[in-house]
Design a protein around this motif. Structure first.
Motif, PDB file in Angstrom:
ATOM      1  N   LEU A 445       0.828  -1.210   0.000  1.00  0.00           N
ATOM      2  CA  LEU A 445       0.000   0.000   0.000  1.00  0.00           C
ATOM      3  C   LEU A 445       0.857   1.253   0.000  1.00  0.00           C
ATOM      4  O   LEU A 445       0.533   2.253  -0.661  1.00  0.00           O
ATOM      5  N   THR A 446       1.972   1.211   0.708  1.00  0.00           N
ATOM      6  CA  THR A 446       2.858   2.380   0.768  1.00  0.00           C
ATOM      7  C   THR A 446       3.429   2.694  -0.607  1.00  0.00           C
ATOM      8  O   THR A 446       3.495   3.870  -1.020  1.00  0.00           O
ATOM      9  N   ARG A 447       3.885   1.634  -1.332  1.00  0.00           N
ATOM     10  CA  ARG A 447       4.457   1.850  -2.660  1.00  0.00           C
ATOM     11  C   ARG A 447       3.445   2.484  -3.610  1.00  0.00           C
ATOM     12  O   ARG A 447       3.800   3.260  -4.492  1.00  0.00           O
ATOM     13  N   ARG A 448       2.161   2.154  -3.423  1.00  0.00           N
ATOM     14  CA  ARG A 448       1.150   2.621  -4.373  1.00  0.00           C
ATOM     15  C   ARG A 448       0.432   3.894  -3.933  1.00  0.00           C
ATOM     16  O   ARG A 448      -0.073   4.636  -4.782  1.00  0.00           O
ATOM     17  N   LEU A 449       0.362   4.129  -2.610  1.00  0.00           N
ATOM     18  CA  LEU A 449      -0.401   5.283  -2.113  1.00  0.00           C
ATOM     19  C   LEU A 449       0.473   6.354  -1.471  1.00  0.00           C
ATOM     20  O   LEU A 449       0.005   7.486  -1.274  1.00  0.00           O
ATOM     21  N   GLY A 450       1.705   5.995  -1.130  1.00  0.00           N
ATOM     22  CA  GLY A 450       2.599   6.941  -0.472  1.00  0.00           C
ATOM     23  C   GLY A 450       2.585   6.789   1.031  1.00  0.00           C
ATOM     24  O   GLY A 450       1.549   6.503   1.644  1.00  0.00           O
ATOM     25  N   ALA A 451       3.768   6.976   1.649  1.00  0.00           N
ATOM     26  CA  ALA A 451       3.904   6.766   3.093  1.00  0.00           C
ATOM     27  C   ALA A 451       3.082   7.772   3.892  1.00  0.00           C
ATOM     28  O   ALA A 451       2.515   7.438   4.952  1.00  0.00           O
ATOM     29  N   ALA A 452       2.985   9.002   3.394  1.00  0.00           N
ATOM     30  CA  ALA A 452       2.279  10.040   4.154  1.00  0.00           C
ATOM     31  C   ALA A 452       0.807   9.699   4.306  1.00  0.00           C
ATOM     32  O   ALA A 452       0.208   9.919   5.376  1.00  0.00           O
ATOM     33  N   ARG A 453       0.230   9.153   3.268  1.00  0.00           N
ATOM     34  CA  ARG A 453      -1.210   8.833   3.314  1.00  0.00           C
ATOM     35  C   ARG A 453      -1.494   7.724   4.320  1.00  0.00           C
ATOM     36  O   ARG A 453      -2.490   7.768   5.047  1.00  0.00           O
ATOM     37  N   LEU A 454      -0.613   6.702   4.362  1.00  0.00           N
ATOM     38  CA  LEU A 454      -0.802   5.632   5.341  1.00  0.00           C
ATOM     39  C   LEU A 454      -0.529   6.130   6.758  1.00  0.00           C
ATOM     40  O   LEU A 454      -1.226   5.729   7.710  1.00  0.00           O
ATOM     41  N   ALA A 455       0.477   6.992   6.902  1.00  0.00           N
ATOM     42  CA  ALA A 455       0.803   7.506   8.238  1.00  0.00           C
ATOM     43  C   ALA A 455      -0.331   8.362   8.795  1.00  0.00           C
ATOM     44  O   ALA A 455      -0.552   8.404  10.019  1.00  0.00           O
ATOM     45  N   ALA A 456      -1.089   9.026   7.906  1.00  0.00           N
ATOM     46  CA  ALA A 456      -2.195   9.875   8.355  1.00  0.00           C
ATOM     47  C   ALA A 456      -3.356   9.056   8.892  1.00  0.00           C
ATOM     48  O   ALA A 456      -4.104   9.520   9.759  1.00  0.00           O
ATOM     49  N   GLU A 457      -3.537   7.825   8.384  1.00  0.00           N
ATOM     50  CA  GLU A 457      -4.669   6.983   8.817  1.00  0.00           C
ATOM     51  C   GLU A 457      -4.194   5.541   9.018  1.00  0.00           C
ATOM     52  O   GLU A 457      -4.600   4.624   8.321  1.00  0.00           O
ATOM     53  N   PRO A 458      -3.339   5.313   9.996  1.00  0.00           N
ATOM     54  CA  PRO A 458      -2.783   3.956  10.165  1.00  0.00           C
ATOM     55  C   PRO A 458      -3.844   2.906  10.489  1.00  0.00           C
ATOM     56  O   PRO A 458      -3.756   1.773  10.027  1.00  0.00           O
ATOM     57  N   ASP A 459      -4.851   3.279  11.311  1.00  0.00           N
ATOM     58  CA  ASP A 459      -5.867   2.291  11.669  1.00  0.00           C
ATOM     59  C   ASP A 459      -6.699   1.876  10.454  1.00  0.00           C
ATOM     60  O   ASP A 459      -7.035   0.696  10.274  1.00  0.00           O
ATOM     61  N   ALA A 460      -7.040   2.845   9.620  1.00  0.00           N
ATOM     62  CA  ALA A 460      -7.820   2.534   8.414  1.00  0.00           C
ATOM     63  C   ALA A 460      -7.006   1.652   7.474  1.00  0.00           C
ATOM     64  O   ALA A 460      -7.538   0.713   6.847  1.00  0.00           O
ATOM     65  N   ALA A 461      -5.696   1.941   7.355  1.00  0.00           N
ATOM     66  CA  ALA A 461      -4.838   1.109   6.504  1.00  0.00           C
ATOM     67  C   ALA A 461      -4.833  -0.333   6.998  1.00  0.00           C
ATOM     68  O   ALA A 461      -4.917  -1.290   6.206  1.00  0.00           O
ATOM     69  N   GLU A 462      -4.738  -0.494   8.347  1.00  0.00           N
ATOM     70  CA  GLU A 462      -4.721  -1.845   8.901  1.00  0.00           C
ATOM     71  C   GLU A 462      -6.053  -2.559   8.638  1.00  0.00           C
ATOM     72  O   GLU A 462      -6.082  -3.767   8.375  1.00  0.00           O
ATOM     73  N   GLU A 463      -7.154  -1.805   8.712  1.00  0.00           N
ATOM     74  CA  GLU A 463      -8.458  -2.431   8.464  1.00  0.00           C
ATOM     75  C   GLU A 463      -8.578  -2.864   6.999  1.00  0.00           C
ATOM     76  O   GLU A 463      -9.112  -3.944   6.701  1.00  0.00           O
ATOM     77  N   ILE A 464      -8.083  -2.046   6.065  1.00  0.00           N
ATOM     78  CA  ILE A 464      -8.107  -2.424   4.643  1.00  0.00           C
ATOM     79  C   ILE A 464      -7.300  -3.704   4.431  1.00  0.00           C
ATOM     80  O   ILE A 464      -7.735  -4.629   3.727  1.00  0.00           O
ATOM     81  N   ILE A 465      -6.144  -3.774   5.064  1.00  0.00           N
ATOM     82  CA  ILE A 465      -5.309  -4.977   4.931  1.00  0.00           C
ATOM     83  C   ILE A 465      -6.054  -6.197   5.451  1.00  0.00           C
ATOM     84  O   ILE A 465      -6.042  -7.275   4.838  1.00  0.00           O
ATOM     85  N   ALA A 466      -6.717  -6.042   6.585  1.00  0.00           N
ATOM     86  CA  ALA A 466      -7.449  -7.175   7.167  1.00  0.00           C
ATOM     87  C   ALA A 466      -8.620  -7.585   6.284  1.00  0.00           C
ATOM     88  O   ALA A 466      -8.870  -8.776   6.068  1.00  0.00           O
TER      89      ALA A 466
END
Length: 927
Positions: A445-466
């Motif tokens: 996700l980081t490679r495709r969306l950028g580290a800043a976007r994941l860092a801004a919403e870490p919980d949402a990123a984890e939920e998408i992964i799950a």
């Protein structure tokens, strides 16, 4: 066993009655006792009424053979004799007696001075055999000693024909007969040894090696023995053939006149594009890379439990690109379609055909049999550093023929199944892929969306992964949606997934496609109306291989470029190369489900895409064969685009690119009720499939076309389909089938009054008869074809058929008469502008002049054939004419000129990697 009376075939009755007739025929010329009949019918357990039953069968056969016979009359055909019965038929009325007479003539004193005549007589005799002795009687009857003895007669004649043909230098004339016999008696080492020698003598070394290896394996498996002296000697002769051409002379050879310098061999580079955003799988990549420095291995990338969408192909292609530099001889790639939702798995023979094409093997050199193709492939890879990717394999059996036989190559295999047989039998290294780790999923996700976007919403990123269950395919689709909509928060995307009930954990089980539906549906619903419609329509594309831009436009009936870009951006479609698009298997299955819900629009889309393929293939045919009569094709539906093909080269390139889709289109059309499209599209592909060596595929596609034409009850369509089917069978050496189909086409063309096409079919019948050694019959049909071409005023057809008539005369020993016909052919061809057929006529003239001892005239004719074939780029045929030119020079005592001609032929054959080079080397060595 078959019988005729006054031209009408007889129904021979029940099995035991047929057995009695078979025994009487086998004993032609002598009395067959009642005891023998009883023994044949019941062996050791005859009933008490056995004699009476046998006599009743004899009585029924009498009435069958002579229906006008008065009651209780014995007649003259089946008579009592010496306590039994004798069939009183003339030697011309029973094939067995004609066969024996032919063999006797071939081996008799009259033929001793002419070895070619002896071969021809033997081939005519063997041409009477239509299969095993008494094939339509019961198996336990056929093992009777009398029938076994007849089989021995047949095998003996085949052996003698093979030996004579080899000694006379005309091995090709006995090839088909020896192949047939070797197939019927796979453990007869004397036949197999002769087949090996004949294949080698006709330039088919790879096929000869395949025969040896198949026989050796069969002997070990079934009898527990190794090949005997005859087979071992034939194999040793193969191995001892020179591996390289002799040195070229200091002065220029005549090849400088005839052939330009050969281009360098093609180095295939077939790997699909590597994924720029590839991430993760560090341990697996390292494991695969570490395997290469040692001995080359076969590597299996295997997903546990047949998991789809886990990234097997992506990993294999990424590693292959990393390793490509270590394999300077090239990279081969094939999608074996092991789990394709719309098409059957790719046959190993078809995969090998593609590989041999990529390795620059000319179409005429590609064998038809799987074993022979595999043997040639292994031979070409021997000593070469090649990387091979076998993607989406179904099972070990599909993979095994595609493996190289010697070290030097790396093979990467991907499959959803556990290919344990590949590990056990070939020492493959098994690598099991699991779901991405949580860290690898975050990296993706980081490679495709950028580290800043994941860092801004870490919980949402984890939920998408799950919610995506750490499955690479699902994560890629979700990431594409998020990347295309930068304003969307990750929280909103996670909420959408949650509402779609998008858990993909069940991907680890057999219901993966069902559980994938939620994530696919979520992405599909975000598409524009046009892109969503195209996504559904692409499921209607024939087969499930790549679709081009114009085919996609045909499906929608409107320009599709922008919509395709939207689908690629959403990760629902992959652009495999510029302007070519393909689904992942799971996405194709999902699109098919959606299309099934909209059957009406889907059928219109299918009609448009079939129109597109038919009309473009028809246009390509007219560019490839501009002088041939075409068929009438109905106009396409509105919205079908036109792919402009400017010339023959563009036509051939389009056909090569769309080859798989075109074959699938024929099958799809026939299956979907578009029978006219099916037979017409198959017809338009005839020349392309023939020229590219797709012989098995041609046979299958023309069988489909013939069935479609039968359903239409259209005799003209049937005639075209059976003509093409006969040509395909002919190219595969299936002589009986070819003769049956082409003869049927002749009848059908006659019914509809199409004399022009009837003439073409008639000429093919003549060709088939000549191949079977039935030259006198072939001549009759060639002369009839010539009459028909004259009637319709086809000057080109007349000219080509004049050469056929002349060749038949030559095969019958009428060299002067044959020469007259071939000279007329040359004159006519020069006036028609059909230069492509002219060199064959000059070659025939050279043959006749040579046989008549007119060496200088033969040399002139062969040189003309060589010149024309060189100008036309017909390099193999050019080499054939050069080889025959060398033989004339040798017989004329001009040994240095013979050497130069043979060296020119050898240069071409060596460049083509053609096995016929071995025969030319032998000529040079013997000079």
């Amino acid at each position: 066993m078959r019988a005729w009376r006054n031209g009408a075939e007889l129904e021979l009755g029940p099995p035991q009655q047929r057995a009695v007739l078979a025994l009487l025929l086998a004993g032609s010329g002598r009395a067959v006792t009642v005891e023998e009949i009883v023994d044949v019918l019941w062996r050791d357990d005859p009933p008490a009424s056995a004699v009476n039953i046998a006599q009743r069968y004899v009585g029924k056969l009498r009435r069958l053979l002579d229906p006008g016979l008065p009651p209780r009359s014995e007649g003259t055909l089946l008579v009592r004799s010496g306590g039994g019965y004798r069939l009183e038929a003339s030697s011309a009325e029973v094939d067995l007696l004609v066969f024996r007479n032919g063999v006797e003539r071939a081996l008799g004193a009259d033929a001793e001075g002419d070895p070619e005549l002896r071969v021809r007589l033997l081939m005519e005799a063997l041409g009477l055999w239509r299969g095993p002795v008494a094939a339509n009687v019961e198996a336990d009857v056929r093992i009777h000693p009398m029938f076994v003895a007849l089989e021995r007669e047949y095998v003996s004649a085949v052996r003698q024909a093979a030996d004579l043909a080899l000694r006379a230098g005309v091995a090709e004339r006995a090839l088909v007969a020896v192949q047939r016999a070797a197939e019927a008696y796979p453990l007869d080492e004397s036949l197999q040894a002769r087949l090996i020698r004949i294949l080698a003598a006709t330039g088919q070394q790879a096929a000869a090696f395949a025969v040896f290896h198949t026989l050796r394996d069969r002997l070990v498996e079934e009898l527990g023995v190794d090949p005997g002296p005859e087979v071992s000697a034939a194999h040793a002769a193969l191995l001892s053939a020179p591996a390289a051409p002799p040195a070229q002379p200091a002065r220029p050879a005549p090849s400088a006149q005839f052939a330009p310098p050969a281009p360098p061999a093609v180095v295939p580079a077939q790997l699909p594009v590597d994924l720029a955003s590839f991430t993760g799988r560090h341990d697996q990549v390292a494991e695969l890379l570490d395997l290469v420095p040692g001995a080359p291995h076969t590597v299996l990338i295997n997903a546990i439990g047949g998991m789809a969408g886990i990234g097997k192909t992506t990993l294999a292609i990424h590693v292959a690109h990393r390793l490509a530099g270590r394999f300077p001889d090239g990279q081969l790639y094939v999608n074996l379609r092991g789990f394709d939702p719309a098409e059957a798995p790719l046959a190993p023979a078809d995969a090998l055909h593609g590989f041999l094409e990529a390795l620059d093997v000319p179409p005429e050199r590609v064998p038809s049999a799987l074993d022979a193709r595999a043997a040639l492939f292994r031979s070409l890879l021997a000593g070469r550093r090649m990387l091979i990717v076998l993607d989406n394999a179904r099972d070990t059996a599909q993979v095994t023929p595609l493996l190289p036989g010697t070290p030097g190559a790396l093979v990467l295999v991907t499959s959803r199944n556990h290919l344990l047989g590949l590990v056990a039998a070939h020492g493959a290294h098994a690598l099991a892929l699991d779901l991405l780790s949580a860290e690898e999923a975050r990296d993706l996700l980081t490679r495709r969306l950028g580290a800043a976007r994941l860092a801004a919403e870490p919980d949402a990123a984890e939920e998408i992964i799950a919610l995506c269950a750490r499955l690479p395919l699902a994560l890629a689709i979700v990431a594409a949606r998020a990347a295309a909509n930068r304003a969307f928060t990750l929280s909103s995307i996670a909420a959408e997934l949650r509402r779609a009930n998008g858990s993909l954990r069940a991907f680890t089980g057999p219901e993966a496609a069902v559980d994938a539906r939620a994530i696919f549906s979520w992405s599909y619903k975000t598409l524009s109306h046009g892109a969503a419609r195209l996504f559904r329509m692409l499921a209607m594309h024939p087969g499930s291989g790549e679709a081009g831009l114009d085919a996609a436009t045909a499906l929608t009936g409107a320009p599709a470029g922008t919509l395709l870009a939207e689908l690629v951006g959403a990760n629902l479609l992959t652009e495999t190369s510029p302007g070519r698009y393909a689904f992942h298997d799971l996405l194709h299955a999902y699109a098919t489900e959606l299309a099934d819900e909209d059957a009406g629009e889907g059928r219109d889309a299918l009609r448009r895409v079939l129109d597109y393929y038919l009309h473009t293939a028809h246009a390509a045919y007219r560019l490839i064969a501009p002088l041939r009569k075409s068929i009438v094709v109905e106009p396409p539906l509105p919205g079908v685009p036109e792919t402009h093909l400017a010339d023959k080269e563009q036509a051939e390139a389009w056909l090569r690119t769309e080859h798989r889709a075109l074959l699938a289109a024929v099958e799809t059309a026939a299956r979907s009720g578009f029978d006219t499209h099916a037979w017409q599209l198959a017809w338009a592909l005839t020349d392309f499939l023939d020229a590219r060596g797709y012989q098995e595929e041609a046979l299958d596609v023309h069988r489909t076309a013939a069935r479609a034409a039968e359903r239409l009850s259209d005799p003209s369509a049937q005639a075209h389909a059976y003509h093409s089917l006969g040509s395909a069978a002919s190219n595969l050496g299936r002589m009986e089938e070819a003769l049956e189909y082409t003869s049927h086409a002749v009848e059908l063309f006659g019914e509809v009054g199409d004399l022009h096409n009837q003439a073409h079919a008639m000429r093919l019948v003549a060709y088939e008869l000549n191949k079977q050694g039935r030259t006198a019959e072939a001549l009759v049909h060639a002369e009839r074809a010539l009459e028909l071409f004259s009637t319709v005023g086809d000057a080109r057809g007349q000219a080509i058929t004049l050469n056929s008539v002349g060749w038949c005369h030559m095969q019958l020993g009428h060299y002067e008469r044959g020469l007259e016909y071939c000279q007329r052919a040359v004159e006519r061809l020069a006036g028609t502008g059909s230069r492509r057929s002219e060199p064959a006529a000059w070659d025939s003239i050279g043959y006749a002049r040579h046989r008549l001892g007119q060496f200088q005239e033969a040399i002139s004719a062969y040189r003309r054939a060589v010149e024309l074939r060189n100008l036309m780029g017909l390099r193999y045929l050019e080499a054939s004419s050069l080889e025959r030119l060398g033989a004339v020079y040798r017989d004329a005592g001009e040994h240095e000129a013979a050497r130069e001609a043979w060296q020119a032929a050898l240069a071409i054959l060596t460049d083509l990697r053609h096995p016929a080079a071995g025969g030319v080397r032998a000529n040079l060595a013997a000079l």
